[in-house]
Design an enzyme around this catalytic site. Structure first.
Site, PDB file in Angstrom:
ATOM      1  N   TYR A  88      -8.678 -35.089  -7.522  1.00 49.61           N
ATOM      2  CA  TYR A  88      -8.249 -34.388  -6.311  1.00 49.61           C
ATOM      3  C   TYR A  88      -7.140 -35.136  -5.580  1.00 49.61           C
ATOM      4  O   TYR A  88      -6.733 -34.746  -4.489  1.00 49.61           O
ATOM      5  CB  TYR A  88      -9.447 -34.164  -5.381  1.00 49.61           C
ATOM      6  CG  TYR A  88     -10.657 -33.616  -6.092  1.00 49.61           C
ATOM      7  CD1 TYR A  88     -10.533 -32.540  -6.965  1.00 49.61           C
ATOM      8  CD2 TYR A  88     -11.919 -34.180  -5.930  1.00 49.61           C
ATOM      9  CE1 TYR A  88     -11.627 -32.050  -7.650  1.00 49.61           C
ATOM     10  CE2 TYR A  88     -13.027 -33.691  -6.608  1.00 49.61           C
ATOM     11  CZ  TYR A  88     -12.877 -32.624  -7.469  1.00 49.61           C
ATOM     12  OH  TYR A  88     -13.968 -32.135  -8.154  1.00 49.61           O
ATOM     13  N   HIS A 115      -2.361 -27.328 -12.676  1.00 48.59           N
ATOM     14  CA  HIS A 115      -2.100 -26.512 -11.487  1.00 48.59           C
ATOM     15  C   HIS A 115      -2.056 -27.389 -10.244  1.00 48.59           C
ATOM     16  O   HIS A 115      -2.557 -28.522 -10.229  1.00 48.59           O
ATOM     17  CB  HIS A 115      -3.173 -25.433 -11.322  1.00 48.59           C
ATOM     18  CG  HIS A 115      -4.558 -25.993 -11.230  1.00 48.59           C
ATOM     19  ND1 HIS A 115      -5.048 -26.601 -10.096  1.00 48.59           N
ATOM     20  CD2 HIS A 115      -5.563 -26.052 -12.147  1.00 48.59           C
ATOM     21  CE1 HIS A 115      -6.289 -27.005 -10.294  1.00 48.59           C
ATOM     22  NE2 HIS A 115      -6.624 -26.690 -11.542  1.00 48.59           N
ATOM     23  N   ARG A 118      -5.954 -27.258  -4.944  1.00 49.57           N
ATOM     24  CA  ARG A 118      -6.755 -26.044  -4.745  1.00 49.57           C
ATOM     25  C   ARG A 118      -7.941 -26.331  -3.836  1.00 49.57           C
ATOM     26  O   ARG A 118      -8.216 -27.467  -3.458  1.00 49.57           O
ATOM     27  CB  ARG A 118      -7.277 -25.549  -6.101  1.00 49.57           C
ATOM     28  CG  ARG A 118      -8.129 -26.595  -6.842  1.00 49.57           C
ATOM     29  CD  ARG A 118      -8.979 -25.975  -7.918  1.00 49.57           C
ATOM     30  NE  ARG A 118      -9.643 -26.935  -8.783  1.00 49.57           N
ATOM     31  CZ  ARG A 118     -10.746 -27.609  -8.475  1.00 49.57           C
ATOM     32  NH1 ARG A 118     -11.314 -27.453  -7.280  1.00 49.57           N
ATOM     33  NH2 ARG A 118     -11.287 -28.461  -9.342  1.00 49.57           N
ATOM     34  N   ARG A 199      -5.000 -19.692 -10.196  1.00 52.27           N
ATOM     35  CA  ARG A 199      -4.276 -20.834  -9.631  1.00 52.27           C
ATOM     36  C   ARG A 199      -3.290 -21.415 -10.636  1.00 52.27           C
ATOM     37  O   ARG A 199      -2.272 -21.997 -10.248  1.00 52.27           O
ATOM     38  CB  ARG A 199      -5.259 -21.900  -9.164  1.00 52.27           C
ATOM     39  CG  ARG A 199      -6.173 -22.483 -10.241  1.00 52.27           C
ATOM     40  CD  ARG A 199      -7.157 -23.466  -9.639  1.00 52.27           C
ATOM     41  NE  ARG A 199      -8.095 -24.029 -10.604  1.00 52.27           N
ATOM     42  CZ  ARG A 199      -9.271 -23.510 -10.913  1.00 52.27           C
ATOM     43  NH1 ARG A 199      -9.650 -22.365 -10.333  1.00 52.27           N
ATOM     44  NH2 ARG A 199     -10.076 -24.108 -11.774  1.00 52.27           N
ATOM     45  N   ASP A 382      -7.247 -29.752 -15.589  1.00 55.00           N
ATOM     46  CA  ASP A 382      -7.429 -31.191 -15.788  1.00 55.00           C
ATOM     47  C   ASP A 382      -8.325 -31.512 -16.980  1.00 55.00           C
ATOM     48  O   ASP A 382      -8.021 -32.414 -17.771  1.00 55.00           O
ATOM     49  CB  ASP A 382      -7.943 -31.862 -14.517  1.00 55.00           C
ATOM     50  CG  ASP A 382      -9.231 -31.242 -13.977  1.00 55.00           C
ATOM     51  OD1 ASP A 382      -9.580 -30.118 -14.374  1.00 55.00           O
ATOM     52  OD2 ASP A 382      -9.889 -31.886 -13.134  1.00 55.00           O
TER      53      ASP A 382
END
Length: 488
Positions: A88, A115, A118, A199, A382
């Site tokens: 993150y 991406h 989020r 996303r 990921d």
């Protein structure tokens, strides 16, 4: 500040600047969509189509640029802990980009990108809110750092891209143009694919917008292929094709129960009656990251934990990923084999040879898998990127990570491998040795040059054929591991 507007959503355009021909279109967007029994959700694409129409009608009079929180960098937050938020963490360059050695020129670039930032996924959101509710139910707070909870209300969405995440992708597209723009022209635009998650698609769209913006609207790459994320779809950009894969969380839980002891005691002292447990800590710590990337300012949850504690949390995430799709899972890295074989095909300009996750219909067509482009950009998740790194042999580990002690010199660091908008760039370069030109490969993870000791001198430059030979695991379709993914 309105969190639902202000970031670019641009309709994919053809190389001529006009909407391209449609192979399969059910949303108003123009690209080759792969039909599937359970089609990718398209309701949200309506707003993209409307934004696109506005660009086509008024694009010569209105310049669309992303809303930036501050400055032009994607690591914009003041929090010292942001590089220790595991997957993150916002993207940052692990090292300053170094061009190829003198006498070498880049001839092809393959980008694999996660991406942008989020909201928490639905499962994580439920766990976070359950732990948070314990703090909110406390009879009193004895630490001023918790006073904000008296009026706190949950305000995060689920799984969708946040505006900052869109900006990250936009900036990435612009950066790629500035670095590799010499590889493109009107007839040689980047070929862009995306896994079908909302996303991921929006990140790809924003990347193309950033690329176009950086070129002064001279070049407009489009999303050419979107691969559905369904159980029935072969997809090299998503990790759903190994049902027998079992991720172990035991090692991460051992570490969690060790580093969280003092945190649990501190929070239960500060929030009387909260009854916080060790299992609550990772979710509460992740709130620091999720609220920060959403609000674009440091969350008050960040103040509840020290830098040292976030470093411990970072290692917790390292362990999770290592045993999910990394080397610690016997069926982890095989999930990246399909993409590696696609990469080898592009680097050599030869048809894909693979019997794992690839879609043979897509990969055999020059429309949906061309072999003559100079810039390729793929957008993924990921977990899949970790599998691909492992399949390639990147970040090799001589022994499994210790679940009771974090090695400060370790190379398996998820916040450096797959942060929000993290990327792997594979450069094909031509170098002359003794007047004889040859093709070589460089791989950069978030701008850090990988040594590639498995096929070269460990200096980050590897002969193309030596690199291909080194990928024996992928070329053998996982050496029997892919067959183990499925029930007998």
């Amino acid at each position: 500040m309105d969190k639902n507007t202000g970031y670019p959503l641009v309709l994919p355009l053809s190389s001529s600047g006009k909407p391209q021909a449609v192979a399969y279109d059910d949303s108003g967007l123009k690209y080759h969509r792969v039909p599937s029994p359970s089609s990718f959700p398209v309701r949200k694409a309506v707003s993209i189509s409307l934004a696109l129409l506005m660009v086509l009608l008024f694009g010569h009079h209105v310049q669309l640029v992303p809303r930036l929180a501050s400055g032009s960098k994607s690591h914009i937050f003041s929090s010292e802990s942001q590089r220790f938020w595991g997957p993150y963490s916002p993207y940052y360059s692990v090292e300053e980009y170094q061009p190829p050695p003198d006498g070498c020129s880049i001839t092809q670039v393959n980008i694999l990108q996660r991406h942008g930032a989020r909201y928490p996924t639905s499962g994580a959101s439920k766990e976070i809110q359950a732990s948070l509710q314990k703090l909110l139910n406390a009879s009193k707070y004895t630490d001023m750092k918790l006073e904000f909870l008296r009026s706190y209300q949950w305000h995060l969405g689920e799984a969708d891209l946040v505006p900052f995440g869109a900006t990250q992708s936009f900036q990435s597209g612009a950066e790629i143009y500035h670095r590799y723009g010499h590889l493109v022209d009107d007839h040689m635009l980047p070929f862009v694919r995306a896994s079908g998650g909302d996303r991921v698609v929006k990140s790809a769209v924003n990347w193309t917008a950033g690329f176009a913006d950086a070129s002064g609207q001279l070049y407009h790459p489009s999303i050419s292929v979107i691969i559905p994320e369904t159980e029935m779809s072969n997809n090299t950009l998503e990790d759903h094709m190994c049902p027998n894969s079992r991720a172990s969380q035991d090692e991460a839980k051992i570490w969690r129960d060790m580093f969280s002891v003092s945190i649990v005691h501190r929070l239960n002292t500060a929030a009387v009656g909260a009854d916080i447990l060790s299992e609550d800590i990772p979710g509460l710590m992740s709130l620091c990251a999720f609220e920060t990337v959403f609000e674009e300012k440091e969350s008050q949850f960040c103040d509840l934990f020290s830098l040292k504690e976030f470093q411990a949390y970072d290692y917790y995430q390292d362990l999770l990923k290592y045993y999910k799709t990394g080397y610690g899972n016997p069926l982890g890295r095989v999930q990246g084999v399909g993409y590696v074989n696609e990469l080898l095909a592009r680097l050599r300009g030869r048809p894909v040879e693979d019997r794992t996750q690839t879609n043979s219909t897509l990969d055999s067509s020059p429309i949906t898998f061309p072999l003559n482009r100079t810039v390729y950009a793929d957008f993924s998740h990921d977990n899949q990127m970790v599998a691909i790194y492992s399949a390639l042999g990147l970040f090799p580990q001589t022994r499994p990570p210790n679940p009771t002690r974090a090695d400060p010199r370790r190379t398996w660091v998820v916040s450096r491998l797959v942060p929000f908008s993290g990327r792997m760039i594979t450069e094909k370069v031509q170098c002359s040795k003794a007047g004889i030109p040859g093709d070589f490969i460089r791989i950069l993870i978030n701008d850090a040059i990988q040594p590639l000791a498995f096929c070269g001198a460990g200096d980050g430059l590897c002969g193309l054929e030596a690199f291909v030979e080194s990928q024996i695991y992928a070329r053998r379709n996982g050496a029997g591991d892919f067959e183990k993914c499925f029930p007998e």
